[in-house]
Design an enzyme around this catalytic site. Structure first.
Site, PDB file in Angstrom:
ATOM      1  N   LYS A 137      43.189 -50.148  13.051  1.00  0.00           N
ATOM      2  CA  LYS A 137      43.512 -51.044  11.921  1.00  0.00           C
ATOM      3  C   LYS A 137      42.322 -51.104  10.957  1.00  0.00           C
ATOM      4  CE  LYS A 137      47.640 -51.980  13.123  1.00  0.00           C
ATOM      5  NZ  LYS A 137      48.728 -51.354  12.373  1.00  0.00           N
ATOM      6  N   SER A 167      45.757 -56.417  10.965  1.00  0.00           N
ATOM      7  CA  SER A 167      45.791 -57.428  12.024  1.00  0.00           C
ATOM      8  C   SER A 167      44.535 -58.281  11.975  1.00  0.00           C
ATOM      9  CB  SER A 167      45.866 -56.716  13.376  1.00  0.00           C
ATOM     10  OG  SER A 167      45.559 -57.607  14.423  1.00  0.00           O
ATOM     11  N   GLY A 171      38.283 -59.450  26.911  1.00  0.00           N
ATOM     12  CA  GLY A 171      38.520 -59.115  25.501  1.00  0.00           C
ATOM     13  C   GLY A 171      39.085 -60.274  24.695  1.00  0.00           C
ATOM     14  N   ARG A 196      45.591 -69.866  19.034  1.00  0.00           N
ATOM     15  CA  ARG A 196      45.995 -68.806  18.116  1.00  0.00           C
ATOM     16  C   ARG A 196      46.799 -69.390  16.969  1.00  0.00           C
ATOM     17  NH1 ARG A 196      42.845 -66.884  20.987  1.00  0.00           N
ATOM     18  NH2 ARG A 196      42.901 -64.941  22.185  1.00  0.00           N
ATOM     19  N   LEU A 208      61.823 -44.153  16.416  1.00  0.00           N
ATOM     20  CA  LEU A 208      62.464 -44.891  17.521  1.00  0.00           C
ATOM     21  C   LEU A 208      61.648 -44.856  18.821  1.00  0.00           C
ATOM     22  CD1 LEU A 208      66.215 -43.887  16.896  1.00  0.00           C
ATOM     23  CD2 LEU A 208      64.988 -45.884  16.027  1.00  0.00           C
ATOM     24  N   TYR A 234      43.045 -49.737  19.503  1.00  0.00           N
ATOM     25  CA  TYR A 234      44.092 -50.239  18.603  1.00  0.00           C
ATOM     26  C   TYR A 234      43.470 -50.967  17.414  1.00  0.00           C
ATOM     27  CZ  TYR A 234      47.432 -53.519  16.642  1.00  0.00           C
ATOM     28  OH  TYR A 234      48.173 -54.259  15.757  1.00  0.00           O
ATOM     29  N   PHE A 245      48.423 -62.711  11.785  1.00  0.00           N
ATOM     30  CA  PHE A 245      47.924 -63.454  12.937  1.00  0.00           C
ATOM     31  C   PHE A 245      48.923 -63.226  14.088  1.00  0.00           C
ATOM     32  CE2 PHE A 245      43.848 -65.132  11.782  1.00  0.00           C
ATOM     33  CZ  PHE A 245      43.763 -64.574  10.522  1.00  0.00           C
TER      34      PHE A 245
HETATM   35  P1  NAD Z   1      57.054 -52.406  16.713  1.00  0.00           P
HETATM   36  O1  NAD Z   1      56.576 -51.484  17.771  1.00  0.00           O
HETATM   37  O2  NAD Z   1      58.204 -53.302  17.022  1.00  0.00           O
HETATM   38  O3  NAD Z   1      57.408 -51.583  15.386  1.00  0.00           O
HETATM   39  C1  NAD Z   1      56.742 -50.396  15.027  1.00  0.00           C
HETATM   40  C2  NAD Z   1      57.793 -49.351  14.738  1.00  0.00           C
HETATM   41  O4  NAD Z   1      57.138 -48.133  14.345  1.00  0.00           O
HETATM   42  C3  NAD Z   1      58.656 -49.009  15.940  1.00  0.00           C
HETATM   43  O5  NAD Z   1      60.014 -49.131  15.582  1.00  0.00           O
HETATM   44  C4  NAD Z   1      58.284 -47.555  16.282  1.00  0.00           C
HETATM   45  O6  NAD Z   1      59.391 -46.862  16.810  1.00  0.00           O
HETATM   46  C5  NAD Z   1      57.821 -47.039  14.951  1.00  0.00           C
HETATM   47  N1  NAD Z   1      56.848 -45.934  14.987  1.00  0.00           N
HETATM   48  C6  NAD Z   1      55.678 -45.854  15.668  1.00  0.00           C
HETATM   49  N2  NAD Z   1      55.057 -44.693  15.402  1.00  0.00           N
HETATM   50  C7  NAD Z   1      55.835 -44.023  14.518  1.00  0.00           C
HETATM   51  C8  NAD Z   1      55.728 -42.778  13.856  1.00  0.00           C
HETATM   52  N3  NAD Z   1      54.674 -41.969  14.043  1.00  0.00           N
HETATM   53  N4  NAD Z   1      56.724 -42.394  13.014  1.00  0.00           N
HETATM   54  C9  NAD Z   1      57.793 -43.195  12.791  1.00  0.00           C
HETATM   55  N5  NAD Z   1      57.946 -44.388  13.397  1.00  0.00           N
HETATM   56  C10 NAD Z   1      56.977 -44.796  14.251  1.00  0.00           C
HETATM   57  O7  NAD Z   1      55.787 -53.276  16.231  1.00  0.00           O
HETATM   58  P2  NAD Z   1      55.710 -54.541  15.298  1.00  0.00           P
HETATM   59  O8  NAD Z   1      55.296 -55.708  16.124  1.00  0.00           O
HETATM   60  O9  NAD Z   1      56.911 -54.642  14.446  1.00  0.00           O
HETATM   61  O10 NAD Z   1      54.439 -54.144  14.426  1.00  0.00           O
HETATM   62  C11 NAD Z   1      54.557 -53.495  13.170  1.00  0.00           C
HETATM   63  C12 NAD Z   1      53.177 -53.210  12.640  1.00  0.00           C
HETATM   64  O11 NAD Z   1      52.435 -54.427  12.554  1.00  0.00           O
HETATM   65  C13 NAD Z   1      52.351 -52.288  13.537  1.00  0.00           C
HETATM   66  O12 NAD Z   1      51.584 -51.445  12.724  1.00  0.00           O
HETATM   67  C14 NAD Z   1      51.466 -53.243  14.299  1.00  0.00           C
HETATM   68  O13 NAD Z   1      50.273 -52.642  14.721  1.00  0.00           O
HETATM   69  C15 NAD Z   1      51.211 -54.327  13.258  1.00  0.00           C
HETATM   70  N6  NAD Z   1      50.857 -55.613  13.838  1.00  0.00           N
HETATM   71  C16 NAD Z   1      51.669 -56.192  14.756  1.00  0.00           C
HETATM   72  C17 NAD Z   1      51.320 -57.426  15.324  1.00  0.00           C
HETATM   73  C18 NAD Z   1      52.200 -58.080  16.348  1.00  0.00           C
HETATM   74  O14 NAD Z   1      51.730 -58.996  17.021  1.00  0.00           O
HETATM   75  N7  NAD Z   1      53.454 -57.705  16.513  1.00  0.00           N
HETATM   76  C19 NAD Z   1      50.138 -58.049  14.945  1.00  0.00           C
HETATM   77  C20 NAD Z   1      49.325 -57.437  13.993  1.00  0.00           C
HETATM   78  C21 NAD Z   1      49.701 -56.217  13.441  1.00  0.00           C
HETATM   79  C1  UD1 Z   2      46.804 -59.772  21.142  1.00  0.00           C
HETATM   80  C2  UD1 Z   2      45.830 -58.631  21.009  1.00  0.00           C
HETATM   81  C3  UD1 Z   2      45.468 -58.431  19.558  1.00  0.00           C
HETATM   82  C4  UD1 Z   2      46.732 -58.174  18.757  1.00  0.00           C
HETATM   83  C5  UD1 Z   2      47.699 -59.351  18.968  1.00  0.00           C
HETATM   84  C6  UD1 Z   2      49.007 -59.077  18.290  1.00  0.00           C
HETATM   85  C7  UD1 Z   2      44.623 -58.577  23.149  1.00  0.00           C
HETATM   86  C8  UD1 Z   2      43.298 -58.789  23.827  1.00  0.00           C
HETATM   87  N1  UD1 Z   2      44.673 -58.893  21.839  1.00  0.00           N
HETATM   88  O1  UD1 Z   2      46.211 -60.914  20.624  1.00  0.00           O
HETATM   89  O2  UD1 Z   2      44.589 -57.346  19.406  1.00  0.00           O
HETATM   90  O3  UD1 Z   2      46.443 -58.069  17.379  1.00  0.00           O
HETATM   91  O4  UD1 Z   2      47.955 -59.503  20.366  1.00  0.00           O
HETATM   92  O5  UD1 Z   2      49.860 -60.141  18.452  1.00  0.00           O
HETATM   93  O6  UD1 Z   2      45.574 -58.137  23.761  1.00  0.00           O
HETATM   94  N2  UD1 Z   2      48.029 -65.607  27.166  1.00  0.00           N
HETATM   95  C9  UD1 Z   2      48.177 -66.172  28.419  1.00  0.00           C
HETATM   96  N3  UD1 Z   2      49.035 -65.558  29.286  1.00  0.00           N
HETATM   97  C10 UD1 Z   2      49.750 -64.442  28.986  1.00  0.00           C
HETATM   98  C11 UD1 Z   2      49.603 -63.886  27.689  1.00  0.00           C
HETATM   99  C12 UD1 Z   2      48.733 -64.489  26.806  1.00  0.00           C
HETATM  100  O7  UD1 Z   2      47.551 -67.176  28.739  1.00  0.00           O
HETATM  101  O8  UD1 Z   2      50.504 -63.938  29.846  1.00  0.00           O
HETATM  102  C13 UD1 Z   2      47.142 -66.268  26.195  1.00  0.00           C
HETATM  103  C14 UD1 Z   2      45.980 -65.397  25.713  1.00  0.00           C
HETATM  104  O9  UD1 Z   2      44.857 -65.543  26.552  1.00  0.00           O
HETATM  105  C15 UD1 Z   2      45.739 -65.954  24.294  1.00  0.00           C
HETATM  106  C16 UD1 Z   2      47.145 -66.382  23.849  1.00  0.00           C
HETATM  107  O10 UD1 Z   2      47.912 -66.545  25.034  1.00  0.00           O
HETATM  108  O11 UD1 Z   2      44.917 -67.094  24.354  1.00  0.00           O
HETATM  109  C17 UD1 Z   2      47.827 -65.363  22.944  1.00  0.00           C
HETATM  110  O12 UD1 Z   2      47.809 -64.088  23.577  1.00  0.00           O
HETATM  111  P1  UD1 Z   2      48.594 -62.826  22.987  1.00  0.00           P
HETATM  112  O13 UD1 Z   2      49.992 -63.217  22.679  1.00  0.00           O
HETATM  113  O14 UD1 Z   2      48.381 -61.676  23.920  1.00  0.00           O
HETATM  114  O15 UD1 Z   2      47.890 -62.536  21.592  1.00  0.00           O
HETATM  115  P2  UD1 Z   2      46.324 -62.321  21.260  1.00  0.00           P
HETATM  116  O16 UD1 Z   2      45.492 -62.350  22.462  1.00  0.00           O
HETATM  117  O17 UD1 Z   2      45.996 -63.276  20.187  1.00  0.00           O
END
Ligand code: NAD
Ligand code: UD1
Length: 331
Positions: A152, A124, A291, A230, A33, A148, A177
């Site tokens: 991955k 990711s 970045g 994206r 949590l 981060y 994505f």
């Molecule tokens: P989230 O933070 O909503 O969910 C992650 C959950 O893991 C949380 O509920 C947190 O409480 C729990 N957690 C973290 N560390 C823990 C630990 N040591 N033990 C037990 N629970 C733990 O994130 P999400 O967006 O649902 O992402 C899930 C996974 O997908 C993550 O590994 C994230 O890196 C990966 N991911 C997410 C995105 C995105 O954009 N959301 C994109 C690519 C990859």
């Molecule tokens: C980001 C992370 C990436 C991660 C992904 C998960 C960074 C540099 N990258 O990717 O590592 O895996 O989230 O979803 O943080 N944007 C704006 N204004 C804002 C926010 C975003 O213009 O306030 C633009 C960004 O420049 C980008 C697009 O929206 O072009 C998407 O951004 P975001 O949602 O942060 O995702 P990523 O950058 O793709």
């Protein structure tokens, strides 16, 4: 199947638990949590009408993980638990390396020990680095730009080596994505702490009036309108992709992109949000964010061919469902 879902009260994990339960699998959730709320368990049960078992435990803790594995017989595990804030990973690298790598190792060891042979991992698209779009699974991975992303890439290697050394241990590395949207019930969705870093939660907060305007990070990229492109994927499609991945898992290591294969610009997202939800989104163009890359979208053919899965929901459904959840949430 009986499936252990780590991070199951989080954003993607909760939607995946719903789809697993809807497909008649049973689910045990473990989450500490740190980035989610216990109420999500009730919401998962309310949406599906089914019960889940929940452990509030940390999956970096070997004793806790051992206890869970000895209490249940799992057919597979989906490992979502992890820390995911890119900016925070730069200021707290050790927290990120510890949490994200130790959890993967402790859980893999438990799988080998207890004979659990299906492991699905949340990777990711960030592992591709600034490659040429569309990103395809066979590409050589380029350097990630933050700790981060490195966790991955390293977790992918840990799981690959573990599978090579244990022929029964099958792995799916799912490269997500940009997940957006929420369950259509409006009961579960993404609720980041503080000011959101990602585009869709930021736009939703502007729509709600909690933030004044969106800053668009650059309009001079080599893209359709100069803003970043994206591959946004509806979280419910992504969740269904996990059900396919665990049900159809081949032996060995299997890498899949989970995206739509379509790129959408920031301005296209803003315009869709405005039109579908009939709400204004004030914005200004500012400097590029360090970045960021210009374009990131998937070649999504492998998952379609091998998992018989493809994303179905379009941008309009994504912005509609994001906004529905934002309105319901915290009221
Ligand atoms: P989230 O933070 O909503 O969910 C992650 C959950 O893991 C949380 O509920 C947190 O409480 C729990 N957690 C973290 N560390 C823990 C630990 N040591 N033990 C037990 N629970 C733990 O994130 P999400 O967006 O649902 O992402 C899930 C996974 O997908 C993550 O590994 C994230 O890196 C990966 N991911 C997410 C995105 C995105 O954009 N959301 C994109 C690519 C990859
Ligand atoms: C980001 C992370 C990436 C991660 C992904 C998960 C960074 C540099 N990258 O990717 O590592 O895996 O989230 O979803 O943080 N944007 C704006 N204004 C804002 C926010 C975003 O213009 O306030 C633009 C960004 O420049 C980008 C697009 O929206 O072009 C998407 O951004 P975001 O949602 O942060 O995702 P990523 O950058 O793709």
């Amino acid at each position: 199947m009986n499936i252990l879902v780590t991070g199951g009260t989080g954003y993607i994990g909760s939607h995946t638990c719903v789809e697993l339960l809807n497909s008649n699998h049973s689910v045990v959730i473990v989450d500490n949590l740190i980035n989610s709320k216990i109420e999500t368990i009730d919401k998962i049960q309310e949406i599906t009408g089914k019960d889940v078992v929940f452990y509030e435990k940390d999956v970096t803790n070997k004793e806790s993980v051992d206890e869970i594995f000895s209490n249940h017989k799992f057919d597979g595990i989906i490992h979502f638990a992890g820390l995911k804030a890119v900016g925070e990973s730069v200021s707290k690298p050790l927290d990120y390396y510890f949490n994200n790598l130790v959890s993967t190792m402790v859980l893999s060891k438990a799988c080998i020990k207890y004979g659990v042979n299906k492991f699905v991992f949340s990777s990711s698209a960030t592992v591709y680095g600034d490659n040429k779009v569309p990103f395809i699974e066979t590409m050589e991975l380029l350097k990630t730009t933050n700790p981060y992303g490195e966790t991955k890439a390293m977790s992918e290697r840990i799981l690959t080596d573990t599978s090579l050394a244990n022929s029964e241990f099958s792995v799916a590395l799912l490269r997500y994505f940009n997940p957006v949207g929420a369950h259509e019930s409006g009961l579960i969705g993404e609720s980041p702490n503080g000011i959101p870093n990602n585009l869709m939660p930021f736009v939703s907060k502007v729509a709600k009036g909690e933030l004044k305007k969106l800053s668009i990070f650059g309009d001079d990229y080599n893209t359709v309108d100069g803003t970043g492109v994206r591959d946004y994927i509806h979280v419910v499609d992504l969740a269904i992709g996990h059900v396919s991945a665990i049900e159809k898992l081949n032996s060995g290591v299997n890498v899949y992109n989970l995206g739509t294969g379509k790129g959408t610009s920031v301005l296209e997202i803003v315009n869709a949000f405005k039109e579908v939800n009939k709400i204004d989104i004030p914005y200004e163009i500012v400097e590029r964010r360090p970045g960021d890359i210009a374009s990131c979208y998937a070649d999504a053919n492998k998952a379609k061919k091998e998992l018989n899965w493809e994303a179905k929901k379009d941008i309009n459904e994504m912005v509609r469902d994001s906004w529905r959840f934002e309105k319901n949430y915290n009221i």
